[in-house]
Scaffold this motif. Structure first.
Motif, PDB file in Angstrom:
ATOM      1  N   SER A 287       5.631 103.985 133.853  1.00 14.78           N
ATOM      2  CA  SER A 287       4.651 104.347 134.884  1.00 14.78           C
ATOM      3  C   SER A 287       3.799 103.149 135.281  1.00 14.78           C
ATOM      4  O   SER A 287       3.340 103.054 136.426  1.00 14.78           O
ATOM      5  N   LEU A 288       3.565 102.218 134.345  1.00 12.32           N
ATOM      6  CA  LEU A 288       2.799 101.028 134.694  1.00 12.32           C
ATOM      7  C   LEU A 288       3.594 100.104 135.612  1.00 12.32           C
ATOM      8  O   LEU A 288       3.057  99.527 136.556  1.00 12.32           O
ATOM      9  N   VAL A 289       4.895  99.946 135.351  1.00 12.80           N
ATOM     10  CA  VAL A 289       5.730  99.069 136.174  1.00 12.80           C
ATOM     11  C   VAL A 289       6.038  99.715 137.518  1.00 12.80           C
ATOM     12  O   VAL A 289       6.007  99.070 138.561  1.00 12.80           O
ATOM     13  N   GLY A 290       6.346 101.010 137.504  1.00 13.54           N
ATOM     14  CA  GLY A 290       6.708 101.695 138.742  1.00 13.54           C
ATOM     15  C   GLY A 290       8.207 101.623 139.004  1.00 13.54           C
ATOM     16  O   GLY A 290       8.963 100.901 138.342  1.00 13.54           O
ATOM     17  N   THR A 291       8.629 102.372 139.980  1.00 10.25           N
ATOM     18  CA  THR A 291      10.054 102.417 140.333  1.00 10.25           C
ATOM     19  C   THR A 291      10.411 101.464 141.465  1.00 10.25           C
ATOM     20  O   THR A 291      11.594 101.167 141.661  1.00 10.25           O
ATOM     21  N   ASP A 292       9.430 100.995 142.208  1.00  8.89           N
ATOM     22  CA  ASP A 292       9.701 100.117 143.350  1.00  8.89           C
ATOM     23  C   ASP A 292       9.601  98.654 142.928  1.00  8.89           C
ATOM     24  O   ASP A 292       8.896  97.859 143.556  1.00  8.89           O
ATOM     25  N   PHE A 293      10.304  98.284 141.855  1.00 12.24           N
ATOM     26  CA  PHE A 293      10.292  96.901 141.392  1.00 12.24           C
ATOM     27  C   PHE A 293      11.122  96.060 142.353  1.00 12.24           C
ATOM     28  O   PHE A 293      12.296  96.344 142.588  1.00 12.24           O
ATOM     29  N   GLU A 294      10.512  95.040 142.896  1.00 11.96           N
ATOM     30  CA  GLU A 294      11.148  94.231 143.940  1.00 11.96           C
ATOM     31  C   GLU A 294      12.008  93.142 143.311  1.00 11.96           C
ATOM     32  O   GLU A 294      11.557  92.403 142.440  1.00 11.96           O
ATOM     33  N   MET A 295      13.252  93.060 143.760  1.00  7.34           N
ATOM     34  CA  MET A 295      14.176  92.042 143.284  1.00  7.34           C
ATOM     35  C   MET A 295      14.378  90.987 144.368  1.00  7.34           C
ATOM     36  O   MET A 295      14.188  91.233 145.560  1.00  7.34           O
ATOM     37  N   THR A 296      14.764  89.812 143.932  1.00  6.51           N
ATOM     38  CA  THR A 296      14.992  88.716 144.868  1.00  6.51           C
ATOM     39  C   THR A 296      16.388  88.830 145.481  1.00  6.51           C
ATOM     40  O   THR A 296      17.251  89.575 145.005  1.00  6.51           O
ATOM     41  N   VAL A 297      16.604  88.039 146.507  1.00  3.86           N
ATOM     42  CA  VAL A 297      17.910  87.984 147.150  1.00  3.86           C
ATOM     43  C   VAL A 297      18.888  87.291 146.202  1.00  3.86           C
ATOM     44  O   VAL A 297      18.515  86.332 145.513  1.00  3.86           O
ATOM     45  N   PRO A 298      20.140  87.739 146.121  1.00  4.68           N
ATOM     46  CA  PRO A 298      21.102  87.051 145.246  1.00  4.68           C
ATOM     47  C   PRO A 298      21.227  85.568 145.593  1.00  4.68           C
ATOM     48  O   PRO A 298      21.350  85.194 146.755  1.00  4.68           O
TER      49      PRO A 298
END
Length: 549
Positions: A287-298
């Motif tokens: 819950s602290l991190v959240g589900t919308d963790f943003e990843m970088t472009v490959p």
């Protein structure tokens, strides 16, 4: 020591083994073999204690070993003498203890001699809760906080009910009395306490309060945590107690956990409790991190920098402020459209620190950038962002002066870095320029701050700075916390290998930048030495350029 347990239920299976022994000179004499003693000395065996008229030897009273259960009451000699007198009984608990002591006397007396316990219901536990000490020093002077915290007590689960549904008419008491503070300073975590004690009085003089010592304190809260202080002995060796008074004596004791092994159903219940606990903790972290963790472009590297302009020192004028910006290389680097890559600190007055005057800014800034490298040839050496800074001073008439320019390459490795940037400023020859700078402000400025290093717009082979006169001013300190994010850090495919080669070249670029900074400092030192020679009279300088003694 804190040990997690499965529940807050009474632990009837918990058992603690306590071994107490006195260490005296007579004990040491018993350990000496008679054959090793000098023959011309008196035999040490004559000093051994002799049996008494009743046949009881004092050695039997110097060592005791007993097994105690959780909240098991073992009476001391003081309590036995006290509760035999019915007039000393005041509460129902006192009368209960009196009945138990009378039963023990009828059945042959209590089995324990020196070791006894105080349970959660005893008055000693309440007094110990109010009289907490921070240290073991006899001359301790409690502070204001210690005196206030001494009145904070634990709310017993079995003594006071919760009043959650009652609406109080007075929510705030503006003038609380001492009694009100003492009754309401309560921690809402229920706590059960037990003290394992020892009566270390002389032989046949047991039952005096001044000889009571705490061997171990056990506490259990509603969260299912047992606290043992001091910890179980284990392999650490016994604890020692040195008594005070005219005849100092040394005692040693051990505390061990001798509880029987748990049944299979209890172990299964404990595993379920731990599994549920770890599951809730994992959900809390998610819950602290959240589900919308943003990843970088490959194939891309994301750079986060949380920086701080710490201080500036060594400048001529007061009331300093710093203008800084980050220049991204034109190729392979980009930043979000909303990202601001520049900033200006507040104006700060300087304070004397040794021979220099230091301005402490503590100005935070942050930015992020992306690196996307397409060329995989071994000759390609990526460029790294550069941090430029300009130090200026502001006087009472709002006139500003340029105090110095500087630049530094951002660290290519993640982590915390402290960078010190040396600055310089352009100067004009003659007294008029200095008078203009002092009286009306203003001085020579650079139209392009990237001219401090090699400008990004420069495409030639050589950059000439011939005719530009400068002088070294002060230094600016930056503290940078760099983070790097890339899918290559967790992927094992060819993409990770390709990104690994890029990071290796970045590390090589960082080393090359360090060498460049060293050579640049060496060239500046040679230039200053040359200027110093030119300013000296010619008769003091030899044709080879050295000073004439």
């Amino acid at each position: 020591m804190a040990v997690p347990v499965s529940s807050f239920a009474p632990r009837t299976r918990s058992r603690f083994g306590v071994h107490l022994q006195r260490i005296t000179s007579s004990n040491f004499l018993h350990y000496q073999p008679a054959a090793e003693l000098w023959k011309d000395l008196i035999d040490l065996a004559t000093f051994r204690p002799q049996p008494t008229a009743s046949g009881h030897r004092p050695e039997e009273d110097e060592e005791e070993e007993i097994v105690i259960g959780w909240q098991e009451k073992l009476f001391s000699q003081f309590e036995v003498d006290l509760y035999q007198n019915e007039a000393a009984c005041q509460s129902p608990l006192d009368y209960q203890y009196r009945q138990e002591i009378l039963k023990l006397e009828n059945s042959g007396g209590k089995k324990n001699r020196r070791i006894f316990t105080y349970t959660d219901s005893d008055r000693y536990t309440n007094l110990e809760e109010h009289c907490q000490r921070m240290t073991t020093a006899a001359s301790e002077v409690p502070s204001f906080l210690v005196e206030r915290m001494a009145n904070v007590r634990r709310r017993r689960q079995d003594r006071r009910g919760m009043e959650g549904g009652i609406l109080k008419s007075r929510l705030v008491t503006w003038e609380p009395s001492e009694e009100f503070v003492r009754n309401n300073h309560v921690i809402n975590t229920p706590l059960q306490t037990m003290h394992i004690m020892a009566d270390l009085g002389p032989y046949k003089k047991l039952g005096y309060k001044k000889y009571e010592h705490v061997l171990c304190t056990l506490k259990v809260d509603s969260n299912g945590v047992i606290t043992v202080k001091p910890d179980f002995t284990g392999l650490k060796g016994p604890y020692r107690i040195e008594t005070e008074g005219e005849k100092q004596e040394l005692w040693k004791y051990t505390i061990d956990n001798v509880s029987p092994l748990a049944q299979p159903e209890e172990e299964e219940r404990e595993r379920r409790v731990f599994k549920d606990l770890y599951g809730r903790h994992k959900e809390y972290l998610s819950s602290l991190v959240g589900t919308d963790f943003e990843m970088t472009v490959p194939g891309a590297l994301r750079l986060f920098v949380n920086g701080e302009v710490v201080s500036a020192q060594g400048y001529e004028y007061d009331n300093l402020y710093v203008h800084f910006f980050v220049e991204l290389p034109t190729t392979h680097w980009s930043s979000p459209a909303f990202q601001q890559l520049s900033g200006v600190t507040q104006t700060c007055t300087t304070k004397s620190l040794g021979v220099d005057k230091v301005a402490h800014f503590s100005y935070p800034f942050t930015f992020e950038a992306f690196f996307l490298h397409e060329d995989e040839s071994s000759d390609a050496l990526p460029e790294w962002p550069v941090l430029y800074c300009e130090v200026l001073s502001l006087d009472f008439w709002q006139r500003y002066r340029v105090e110095g320019y500087g630049a530094v390459v951002l660290p290519a490795t993640p982590g915390s870095h402290t960078l010190t940037v040396s600055t310089w400023r352009p100067v004009e020859l003659g007294m008029v320029a200095e008078l203009r700078r002092f009286f009306i402000g203003g001085s020579l400025e650079l139209e392009d701050l990237s001219y401090v290093r090699i400008p990004g717009s420069f495409k030639g082979e050589r950059l000439s700075r011939f005719g530009l006169r400068t002088e070294t001013t002060g230094t600016v300190t930056f503290r940078l916390h760099c983070l790097q994010q890339s899918r290559a850090f967790m992927e094992s495919s060819s993409l990770r290998k390709r990104m690994r080669s890029v990071l290796d070249r970045l590390e090589g670029f960082s080393q090359q930048s360090s060498i460049h900074n060293v050579l640049e400092a060496f060239r500046r030192a040679r230039r200053r030495m040359q200027e110093a020679r030119e300013s000296l009279p010619q008769d003091l300088v030899s044709p080879s350029g050295t000073l004439v003694s």
